[in-house]
Motif scaffolding. Structure first.
Motif, PDB file in Angstrom:
ATOM      1  N   ILE A  85    -107.097  63.323 -80.278  1.00 48.98           N
ATOM      2  CA  ILE A  85    -105.985  62.589 -79.667  1.00 48.98           C
ATOM      3  C   ILE A  85    -104.819  62.558 -80.656  1.00 48.98           C
ATOM      4  CG2 ILE A  85    -105.232  60.325 -78.848  1.00 48.98           C
ATOM      5  CD1 ILE A  85    -108.084  59.876 -77.845  1.00 48.98           C
ATOM      6  N   PRO A  86    -103.648  63.050 -80.234  1.00 51.03           N
ATOM      7  CA  PRO A  86    -102.521  63.087 -81.171  1.00 51.03           C
ATOM      8  C   PRO A  86    -101.760  61.771 -81.247  1.00 51.03           C
ATOM      9  CG  PRO A  86    -101.934  64.215 -79.131  1.00 51.03           C
ATOM     10  CD  PRO A  86    -103.351  63.730 -78.960  1.00 51.03           C
ATOM     11  N   THR A  87    -101.152  61.542 -82.418  1.00 53.51           N
ATOM     12  CA  THR A  87    -100.213  60.429 -82.550  1.00 53.51           C
ATOM     13  C   THR A  87     -98.856  60.881 -82.029  1.00 53.51           C
ATOM     14  OG1 THR A  87     -99.461  61.119 -84.733  1.00 53.51           O
ATOM     15  CG2 THR A  87    -101.381  59.639 -84.638  1.00 53.51           C
ATOM     16  N   PHE A  88     -97.968  59.892 -81.796  1.00 56.46           N
ATOM     17  CA  PHE A  88     -96.614  60.229 -81.363  1.00 56.46           C
ATOM     18  C   PHE A  88     -95.906  61.053 -82.433  1.00 56.46           C
ATOM     19  CE2 PHE A  88     -92.132  58.533 -80.369  1.00 56.46           C
ATOM     20  CZ  PHE A  88     -91.881  59.566 -79.472  1.00 56.46           C
ATOM     21  N   ASP A  89     -96.091  60.697 -83.710  1.00 51.45           N
ATOM     22  CA  ASP A  89     -95.459  61.485 -84.785  1.00 51.45           C
ATOM     23  C   ASP A  89     -95.907  62.949 -84.711  1.00 51.45           C
ATOM     24  OD1 ASP A  89     -94.073  59.451 -86.789  1.00 51.45           O
ATOM     25  OD2 ASP A  89     -95.954  58.550 -86.155  1.00 51.45           O
ATOM     26  N   GLU A  90     -97.187  63.157 -84.437  1.00 54.00           N
ATOM     27  CA  GLU A  90     -97.683  64.543 -84.361  1.00 54.00           C
ATOM     28  C   GLU A  90     -97.099  65.283 -83.163  1.00 54.00           C
ATOM     29  OE1 GLU A  90    -102.058  63.874 -86.510  1.00 54.00           O
ATOM     30  OE2 GLU A  90    -101.855  63.567 -84.332  1.00 54.00           O
ATOM     31  N   VAL A  91     -96.865  64.572 -82.070  1.00 50.07           N
ATOM     32  CA  VAL A  91     -96.278  65.216 -80.887  1.00 50.07           C
ATOM     33  C   VAL A  91     -94.831  65.628 -81.182  1.00 50.07           C
ATOM     34  CG1 VAL A  91     -95.664  64.952 -78.462  1.00 50.07           C
ATOM     35  CG2 VAL A  91     -97.771  63.911 -79.329  1.00 50.07           C
ATOM     36  N   ILE A  92     -94.092  64.745 -81.840  1.00 45.02           N
ATOM     37  CA  ILE A  92     -92.705  65.099 -82.192  1.00 45.02           C
ATOM     38  C   ILE A  92     -92.702  66.319 -83.121  1.00 45.02           C
ATOM     39  CG2 ILE A  92     -90.566  64.332 -83.267  1.00 45.02           C
ATOM     40  CD1 ILE A  92     -91.448  61.422 -82.698  1.00 45.02           C
ATOM     41  N   ALA A  93     -93.587  66.285 -84.127  1.00 45.22           N
ATOM     42  CA  ALA A  93     -93.647  67.406 -85.082  1.00 45.22           C
ATOM     43  C   ALA A  93     -93.998  68.704 -84.362  1.00 45.22           C
ATOM     44  CB  ALA A  93     -94.673  67.108 -86.173  1.00 45.22           C
ATOM     45  N   GLY A 105     -88.665  54.014 -84.412  1.00 46.59           N
ATOM     46  CA  GLY A 105     -89.050  54.301 -85.797  1.00 46.59           C
ATOM     47  C   GLY A 105     -89.562  55.729 -85.955  1.00 46.59           C
ATOM     48  N   ALA A 106     -90.404  56.164 -85.027  1.00 45.70           N
ATOM     49  CA  ALA A 106     -90.947  57.527 -85.097  1.00 45.70           C
ATOM     50  C   ALA A 106     -89.835  58.556 -84.912  1.00 45.70           C
ATOM     51  CB  ALA A 106     -92.025  57.704 -84.032  1.00 45.70           C
ATOM     52  N   LEU A 107     -88.928  58.289 -83.981  1.00 43.67           N
ATOM     53  CA  LEU A 107     -87.820  59.229 -83.754  1.00 43.67           C
ATOM     54  C   LEU A 107     -86.896  59.281 -84.972  1.00 43.67           C
ATOM     55  CD1 LEU A 107     -87.056  58.367 -80.021  1.00 43.67           C
ATOM     56  CD2 LEU A 107     -88.067  60.495 -80.894  1.00 43.67           C
ATOM     57  N   GLY A 150     -85.745  62.434 -87.356  1.00 41.26           N
ATOM     58  CA  GLY A 150     -84.337  62.813 -87.209  1.00 41.26           C
ATOM     59  C   GLY A 150     -83.902  63.012 -85.771  1.00 41.26           C
ATOM     60  N   TRP A 151     -84.643  62.418 -84.823  1.00 37.68           N
ATOM     61  CA  TRP A 151     -84.341  62.616 -83.398  1.00 37.68           C
ATOM     62  C   TRP A 151     -83.870  61.346 -82.683  1.00 37.68           C
ATOM     63  CZ3 TRP A 151     -88.071  66.538 -80.477  1.00 37.68           C
ATOM     64  CH2 TRP A 151     -87.672  67.850 -80.819  1.00 37.68           C
ATOM     65  N   ASN A 152     -83.446  60.327 -83.432  1.00 41.10           N
ATOM     66  CA  ASN A 152     -82.850  59.179 -82.732  1.00 41.10           C
ATOM     67  C   ASN A 152     -81.332  59.285 -82.781  1.00 41.10           C
ATOM     68  OD1 ASN A 152     -82.510  56.739 -81.367  1.00 41.10           O
ATOM     69  ND2 ASN A 152     -82.428  55.568 -83.272  1.00 41.10           N
ATOM     70  N   ARG A 201     -82.070  50.194 -74.778  1.00 45.25           N
ATOM     71  CA  ARG A 201     -80.632  50.436 -74.675  1.00 45.25           C
ATOM     72  C   ARG A 201     -79.881  49.859 -75.868  1.00 45.25           C
ATOM     73  NH1 ARG A 201     -78.666  53.911 -71.172  1.00 45.25           N
ATOM     74  NH2 ARG A 201     -79.301  54.768 -73.147  1.00 45.25           N
ATOM     75  N   THR A 202     -80.412  48.777 -76.447  1.00 41.50           N
ATOM     76  CA  THR A 202     -79.744  48.150 -77.601  1.00 41.50           C
ATOM     77  C   THR A 202     -80.090  48.857 -78.908  1.00 41.50           C
ATOM     78  OG1 THR A 202     -81.554  46.610 -78.106  1.00 41.50           O
ATOM     79  CG2 THR A 202     -79.934  45.898 -76.444  1.00 41.50           C
ATOM     80  N   LYS A 203     -81.054  49.805 -78.850  1.00 39.27           N
ATOM     81  CA  LYS A 203     -81.534  50.421 -80.089  1.00 39.27           C
ATOM     82  C   LYS A 203     -81.264  51.914 -80.195  1.00 39.27           C
ATOM     83  CE  LYS A 203     -85.454  47.440 -81.342  1.00 39.27           C
ATOM     84  NZ  LYS A 203     -85.054  46.184 -80.730  1.00 39.27           N
ATOM     85  N   THR A 204     -80.875  52.535 -79.085  1.00 39.86           N
ATOM     86  CA  THR A 204     -80.724  53.989 -79.114  1.00 39.86           C
ATOM     87  C   THR A 204     -79.688  54.444 -78.092  1.00 39.86           C
ATOM     88  OG1 THR A 204     -81.894  56.095 -78.976  1.00 39.86           O
ATOM     89  CG2 THR A 204     -82.601  54.377 -77.444  1.00 39.86           C
ATOM     90  N   GLN A 205     -79.093  55.592 -78.389  1.00 34.65           N
ATOM     91  CA  GLN A 205     -78.181  56.213 -77.421  1.00 34.65           C
ATOM     92  C   GLN A 205     -78.874  57.322 -76.636  1.00 34.65           C
ATOM     93  OE1 GLN A 205     -73.938  56.767 -78.542  1.00 34.65           O
ATOM     94  NE2 GLN A 205     -74.718  56.517 -80.626  1.00 34.65           N
ATOM     95  N   LEU A 206     -80.159  57.504 -76.889  1.00 34.25           N
ATOM     96  CA  LEU A 206     -80.899  58.542 -76.161  1.00 34.25           C
ATOM     97  C   LEU A 206     -80.951  58.197 -74.673  1.00 34.25           C
ATOM     98  CD1 LEU A 206     -83.835  59.005 -78.674  1.00 34.25           C
ATOM     99  CD2 LEU A 206     -82.092  60.727 -78.092  1.00 34.25           C
TER     100      LEU A 206
END
Ligand code: G3P
Ligand code: CA
Length: 302
Positions: free
Chosen positions: A118-126, A164-166, A170-172, A192-197
């Motif tokens: 089972i992957p972590t979110f960090d591993e999925v982003i990587a 935090g993971a993004l 470098g993806w936030n 919405r208050t934490k990201t422009q994504l």
């Protein structure tokens, strides 16, 4: 790295579960290889606060946990699940990592059961970032917060952990190839208050909110695909209304092995929804969507 300009977007729903167990790095990689622009991890929390990719917080159907005698006494009941099961929030990441994924659907191949962790979110982003390098095109991510109010009641904070993971990757940033989705409005308002994504509001049935009201806290809608058609199988007007409010429309879920009665082939179903004007599709079979998009582009340039 920026969002792809391909359209409609092909979103590898839980990876490529038509071929490999869902929410595994191998499944996401196959999804990207087969033509997806985005890979979709559903996210839940471990006991020690890590985000891992699972569609549900219970583990019996998608993993081999029932074969782990060391965890037998952790089977328990929760108010939001029928019957006893094992739940991610009762296991540390180290314990979760000892499990192996299984194909959920009986009629699909089980050849890869027991192979992948089972992957972590960090591993999925990587993985998305390394697949982008390998394939020479952007592979984005499309994470979903699963049951955010339930996890908030246990003290977990999706918005902080996802952002935090993004940030670490470098993806936030506004142009990063990321959409964040949820069925719950409040987490989108928090995000919405934490990201422009771009944020996507998921709908299983018709909303009491107007499109303009949704556009206050979301950039698009992920509707159950049946909301896009009326009883006669024609456009329900949903897409036009959403587009008029500036909202993208990314319906789910397109499954080549579970076609609606109105369609003989996956190709015909994709063609119909592409012609309706969808901006993206969640599919268990990214290759079928990719072939249909190629055909659609070819037809439009004739
Ligand atoms: O997130 C879009 C779609 O995946 C919603 O359905 O239940 O597969 O997460 P689900
Ligand atoms: Ca999902």
């Amino acid at each position: 790295m920026a969002h792809t300009t391909s359209s409609p977007l092909i979103i590898a729903h839980r990876g490529a579960p038509g071929y490999l167990p869902e929410h595994t790095l191998a499944g996401y990689g196959i999804g990207a290889t087969l033509g997806a622009d985005y890979i979709e991890p559903d996210l839940v929390f471990t006991k020690d606060g890590h985000l891992v990719a699972r569609h549900e917080h219970y583990l019996s159907t998608t993993t081999d946990i029932s074969d782990h005698p060391e965890f037998a006494d952790r089977k328990t009941e929760k108010h939001n699940h029928d019957g006893a099961d094992w739940f991610t929030e009762d296991f540390t990441l180290a314990e979760i990592k000892t499990l192996r994924a299984r194909q959920v659907m009986v009629a699909r191949s089980h050849a890869a059961d027991g192979l992948f962790e089972i992957p972590t979110f960090d591993e999925v982003i990587a993985l998305a970032q390394s697949e982008s390098e390998r394939l020479g095109r952007t592979i984005g991510i499309y994470p979903e917060t699963k049951s955010p109010s339930y996890f908030a009641s246990l003290g977990y904070d999706y918005a902080t952990e996802i952002i935090g993971a993004l940030e670490r990757a470098g993806w936030n940033e506004k142009e990063a190839p990321v959409f964040i989705q949820s069925f719950e409005m409040q987490i989108l308002k928090d995000l919405r208050t934490k990201t422009q994504l771009p944020l996507i509001y998921l709908l299983e049935s018709k909303s009491a909110l107007t499109m303009s009201e949704i556009a206050v806290f979301a950039d698009g809608i992920g509707p159950y695909k049946k909301l896009l058609v009326d009883a006669e199988g024609q456009s329900s007007g949903f897409i036009n209304d959403a587009h008029a409010a500036g909202l993208k429309v990314h319906p789910w879920t397109f499954r080549a092995d579970q076609l609606p009665d109105a369609f003989q082939t996956a190709h015909a179903e994709f063609e119909f929804f592409f012609n309706l004007g969808v901006d993206g599709v969640f599919t268990d079979f990214p290759d079928a969507a990719y072939a249909a998009r190629l055909a659609s582009v070819a037809a439009s340039t004739k």
